[in-house]
Design a protein around this motif. Structure first.
Motif, PDB file in Angstrom:
ATOM      1  N   HIS A 137       0.380  -1.898   0.151  1.00  0.00           N
ATOM      2  CA  HIS A 137      -0.105   0.028   0.566  1.00  0.00           C
ATOM      3  C   HIS A 137       1.136   1.431  -0.336  1.00  0.00           C
ATOM      4  CE1 HIS A 137      -3.280  -2.193   0.572  1.00  0.00           C
ATOM      5  NE2 HIS A 137      -2.772  -3.351   1.715  1.00  0.00           N
ATOM      6  N   GLU A 138       2.172   1.088  -0.116  1.00  0.00           N
ATOM      7  CA  GLU A 138       3.316   2.169   0.337  1.00  0.00           C
ATOM      8  C   GLU A 138       3.065   3.052  -1.319  1.00  0.00           C
ATOM      9  OE1 GLU A 138       4.824   3.874   2.198  1.00  0.00           O
ATOM     10  OE2 GLU A 138       3.723   2.140   4.099  1.00  0.00           O
ATOM     11  N   SER A 139       3.262   4.160  -1.974  1.00  0.00           N
ATOM     12  CA  SER A 139       3.673   4.850  -2.669  1.00  0.00           C
ATOM     13  C   SER A 139       4.759   4.634  -3.695  1.00  0.00           C
ATOM     14  CB  SER A 139       3.594   5.943  -2.607  1.00  0.00           C
ATOM     15  OG  SER A 139       4.426   6.451  -1.617  1.00  0.00           O
ATOM     16  N   LEU A 140       4.865   5.011  -4.445  1.00  0.00           N
ATOM     17  CA  LEU A 140       6.092   4.620  -5.529  1.00  0.00           C
ATOM     18  C   LEU A 140       6.746   5.567  -5.184  1.00  0.00           C
ATOM     19  CD1 LEU A 140       4.838   4.085  -9.303  1.00  0.00           C
ATOM     20  CD2 LEU A 140       4.855   2.252  -7.277  1.00  0.00           C
ATOM     21  N   ARG A 141       7.024   6.728  -4.413  1.00  0.00           N
ATOM     22  CA  ARG A 141       7.689   7.354  -4.299  1.00  0.00           C
ATOM     23  C   ARG A 141       8.426   6.781  -2.689  1.00  0.00           C
ATOM     24  NH1 ARG A 141       8.987  12.606  -5.658  1.00  0.00           N
ATOM     25  NH2 ARG A 141       6.138  12.970  -5.908  1.00  0.00           N
ATOM     26  N   THR A 142       7.610   6.239  -1.993  1.00  0.00           N
ATOM     27  CA  THR A 142       8.368   5.985  -1.090  1.00  0.00           C
ATOM     28  C   THR A 142       9.007   4.601  -1.397  1.00  0.00           C
ATOM     29  OG1 THR A 142       6.470   6.224   0.807  1.00  0.00           O
ATOM     30  CG2 THR A 142       7.554   4.366   1.115  1.00  0.00           C
ATOM     31  N   ALA A 143       8.816   3.951  -2.852  1.00  0.00           N
ATOM     32  CA  ALA A 143       9.507   2.689  -2.933  1.00  0.00           C
ATOM     33  C   ALA A 143      11.295   3.178  -3.707  1.00  0.00           C
ATOM     34  CB  ALA A 143       8.847   2.408  -3.894  1.00  0.00           C
ATOM     35  N   ALA A 144      10.844   4.532  -4.667  1.00  0.00           N
ATOM     36  CA  ALA A 144      11.755   4.932  -5.202  1.00  0.00           C
ATOM     37  C   ALA A 144      13.350   5.183  -3.816  1.00  0.00           C
ATOM     38  CB  ALA A 144      11.245   6.403  -6.108  1.00  0.00           C
ATOM     39  N   GLN A 145      12.473   5.985  -3.116  1.00  0.00           N
ATOM     40  CA  GLN A 145      13.412   6.513  -1.914  1.00  0.00           C
ATOM     41  C   GLN A 145      13.755   5.309  -0.823  1.00  0.00           C
ATOM     42  OE1 GLN A 145      10.288   9.293   0.598  1.00  0.00           O
ATOM     43  NE2 GLN A 145      10.779  10.377  -0.964  1.00  0.00           N
ATOM     44  N   MET A 146      12.868   3.796  -0.630  1.00  0.00           N
ATOM     45  CA  MET A 146      13.444   2.931   0.260  1.00  0.00           C
ATOM     46  C   MET A 146      14.849   2.615  -1.529  1.00  0.00           C
ATOM     47  SD  MET A 146      10.751   0.835   1.401  1.00  0.00           S
ATOM     48  CE  MET A 146      11.366  -0.487   2.102  1.00  0.00           C
ATOM     49  N   MET A 147      14.992   2.716  -2.558  1.00  0.00           N
ATOM     50  CA  MET A 147      15.613   2.740  -3.080  1.00  0.00           C
ATOM     51  C   MET A 147      17.054   3.248  -3.583  1.00  0.00           C
ATOM     52  SD  MET A 147      13.517   0.883  -6.850  1.00  0.00           S
ATOM     53  CE  MET A 147      12.432  -0.235  -7.019  1.00  0.00           C
ATOM     54  N   ARG A 148      16.577   4.264  -3.176  1.00  0.00           N
ATOM     55  CA  ARG A 148      17.759   5.377  -3.504  1.00  0.00           C
ATOM     56  C   ARG A 148      18.449   4.936  -1.589  1.00  0.00           C
ATOM     57  NH1 ARG A 148      15.523  10.919  -2.006  1.00  0.00           N
ATOM     58  NH2 ARG A 148      15.926   9.305   0.229  1.00  0.00           N
ATOM     59  N   ASP A 149      17.794   4.820  -0.470  1.00  0.00           N
ATOM     60  CA  ASP A 149      18.767   4.841   0.673  1.00  0.00           C
ATOM     61  C   ASP A 149      19.294   2.918   1.069  1.00  0.00           C
ATOM     62  OD1 ASP A 149      17.600   7.188   1.477  1.00  0.00           O
ATOM     63  OD2 ASP A 149      16.432   6.255   2.299  1.00  0.00           O
ATOM     64  N   ILE A 209       8.143  -6.644  -2.574  1.00  0.00           N
ATOM     65  CA  ILE A 209       6.782  -5.863  -2.036  1.00  0.00           C
ATOM     66  C   ILE A 209       5.488  -7.108  -1.341  1.00  0.00           C
ATOM     67  CG2 ILE A 209       4.205  -5.436  -2.784  1.00  0.00           C
ATOM     68  CD1 ILE A 209       5.556  -4.696  -5.444  1.00  0.00           C
ATOM     69  N   CYS A 210       5.234  -6.851   0.076  1.00  0.00           N
ATOM     70  CA  CYS A 210       5.059  -7.735   0.547  1.00  0.00           C
ATOM     71  C   CYS A 210       3.761  -6.772   1.783  1.00  0.00           C
ATOM     72  CB  CYS A 210       5.695  -7.722   2.786  1.00  0.00           C
ATOM     73  SG  CYS A 210       7.468  -9.226   1.478  1.00  0.00           S
ATOM     74  N   GLY A 211       2.448  -7.689   2.100  1.00  0.00           N
ATOM     75  CA  GLY A 211       1.198  -7.655   2.039  1.00  0.00           C
ATOM     76  C   GLY A 211       1.904  -7.071   3.431  1.00  0.00           C
ATOM     77  N   ASP A 212      -0.032  -6.839   3.970  1.00  0.00           N
ATOM     78  CA  ASP A 212       0.091  -6.748   5.339  1.00  0.00           C
ATOM     79  C   ASP A 212       0.084  -7.963   5.810  1.00  0.00           C
ATOM     80  OD1 ASP A 212      -1.373  -3.817   5.063  1.00  0.00           O
ATOM     81  OD2 ASP A 212      -3.452  -4.852   4.171  1.00  0.00           O
ATOM     82  N   ASP A 213       0.155  -9.228   5.463  1.00  0.00           N
ATOM     83  CA  ASP A 213       0.268 -10.861   6.145  1.00  0.00           C
ATOM     84  C   ASP A 213       1.987 -11.183   5.961  1.00  0.00           C
ATOM     85  OD1 ASP A 213       0.383 -10.553   4.202  1.00  0.00           O
ATOM     86  OD2 ASP A 213      -0.845 -12.451   3.272  1.00  0.00           O
ATOM     87  N   ASP A 214       2.722  -9.831   5.621  1.00  0.00           N
ATOM     88  CA  ASP A 214       4.365 -10.274   5.505  1.00  0.00           C
ATOM     89  C   ASP A 214       4.514 -11.015   3.919  1.00  0.00           C
ATOM     90  OD1 ASP A 214       6.697  -9.492   5.971  1.00  0.00           O
ATOM     91  OD2 ASP A 214       7.102 -10.852   7.840  1.00  0.00           O
ATOM     92  N   ARG A 215       3.808 -11.311   3.897  1.00  0.00           N
ATOM     93  CA  ARG A 215       3.983 -12.862   2.130  1.00  0.00           C
ATOM     94  C   ARG A 215       4.063 -11.526   1.534  1.00  0.00           C
ATOM     95  NH1 ARG A 215       2.311 -17.645   4.375  1.00  0.00           N
ATOM     96  NH2 ARG A 215       2.077 -17.612   6.579  1.00  0.00           N
ATOM     97  N   LEU A 216       5.157 -12.357   0.135  1.00  0.00           N
ATOM     98  CA  LEU A 216       5.730 -12.388  -0.445  1.00  0.00           C
ATOM     99  C   LEU A 216       4.684 -12.181  -1.653  1.00  0.00           C
ATOM    100  CD1 LEU A 216       8.257 -11.151  -2.583  1.00  0.00           C
ATOM    101  CD2 LEU A 216       8.506 -13.199  -3.035  1.00  0.00           C
ATOM    102  N   LYS A 217       4.502 -10.640  -2.349  1.00  0.00           N
ATOM    103  CA  LYS A 217       2.985 -10.272  -3.063  1.00  0.00           C
ATOM    104  C   LYS A 217       3.700 -10.115  -4.921  1.00  0.00           C
ATOM    105  CE  LYS A 217       0.159 -10.373  -0.693  1.00  0.00           C
ATOM    106  NZ  LYS A 217      -0.143 -11.290  -0.184  1.00  0.00           N
ATOM    107  N   GLY A 218       4.691  -9.406  -4.538  1.00  0.00           N
ATOM    108  CA  GLY A 218       5.786  -9.550  -6.293  1.00  0.00           C
ATOM    109  C   GLY A 218       7.146  -8.608  -5.657  1.00  0.00           C
ATOM    110  N   ILE A 219       7.255  -7.915  -6.591  1.00  0.00           N
ATOM    111  CA  ILE A 219       8.685  -7.231  -6.913  1.00  0.00           C
ATOM    112  C   ILE A 219       8.273  -5.633  -7.711  1.00  0.00           C
ATOM    113  CG2 ILE A 219       9.833  -8.293  -8.265  1.00  0.00           C
ATOM    114  CD1 ILE A 219      12.377  -8.760  -7.061  1.00  0.00           C
TER     115      ILE A 219
END
Length: 144
Positions: free
Chosen positions: A24-36, A44-54
């Protein structure tokens, strides 16, 4: 591809500590995480902490920026793809086969239903003989 004769498991060659971005995180958050984190892809993990994709940095550029979509209004879950993974106790041959078959450069590693790491081209470069690495690269990039 012939079988690498090194007897290692996916869990032996992965880099551990892969951080997930929430679906449910934004793409901006994902891009910032990648940068950091200095990475080009995040599981990408769901609320159940399970892998949903990449999601990759390329996904963000091609499927969001180039399409004129909003980085803050688009979630990672909307672009989630590639629910391909390998068990930590799988042999290296299986990991290579999955990466070649799906023409992917990064493979999440799962143990006890949770992501424990990722296998990347750099991880393979440390483990494979040059001839095997060249063959892998050729197969993965053949359809790119």
């Amino acid at each position: 591809m012939s079988t690498p004769d090194i007897g290692k498991r996916a869990g032996d060659i992965m880099h551990s500590g892969a951080e997930c971005v929430g679906e449910h995180e934004s793409l901006r958050t994902a891009a910032q995480m990648m940068r950091d984190l200095s990475v080009g892809a995040l599981p990408i993990c769901g609320d159940d902490d399970r892998l949903k994709g990449i999601i990759t940095d390329r996904d963000i550029v091609v499927k969001c920026c180039a399409e004129g979509r909003d980085l803050d209004g688009t979630t990672t879950g909307e672009l989630a793809h590639g629910l391909v993974w390998v068990a930590a106790d799988s042999d290296m041959e299986e990991a290579l086969m999955k990466m070649e078959q799906h023409q992917i450069k990064r493979l999440p590693v799962i143990e006890n239903h949770r992501i424990v790491g990722m296998i990347s081209e750099a991880d393979l470069a440390k483990e494979l003989p040059d001839s095997k690495l060249a063959e892998f690269v050729h197969r993965v990039y053949a359809g790119a």
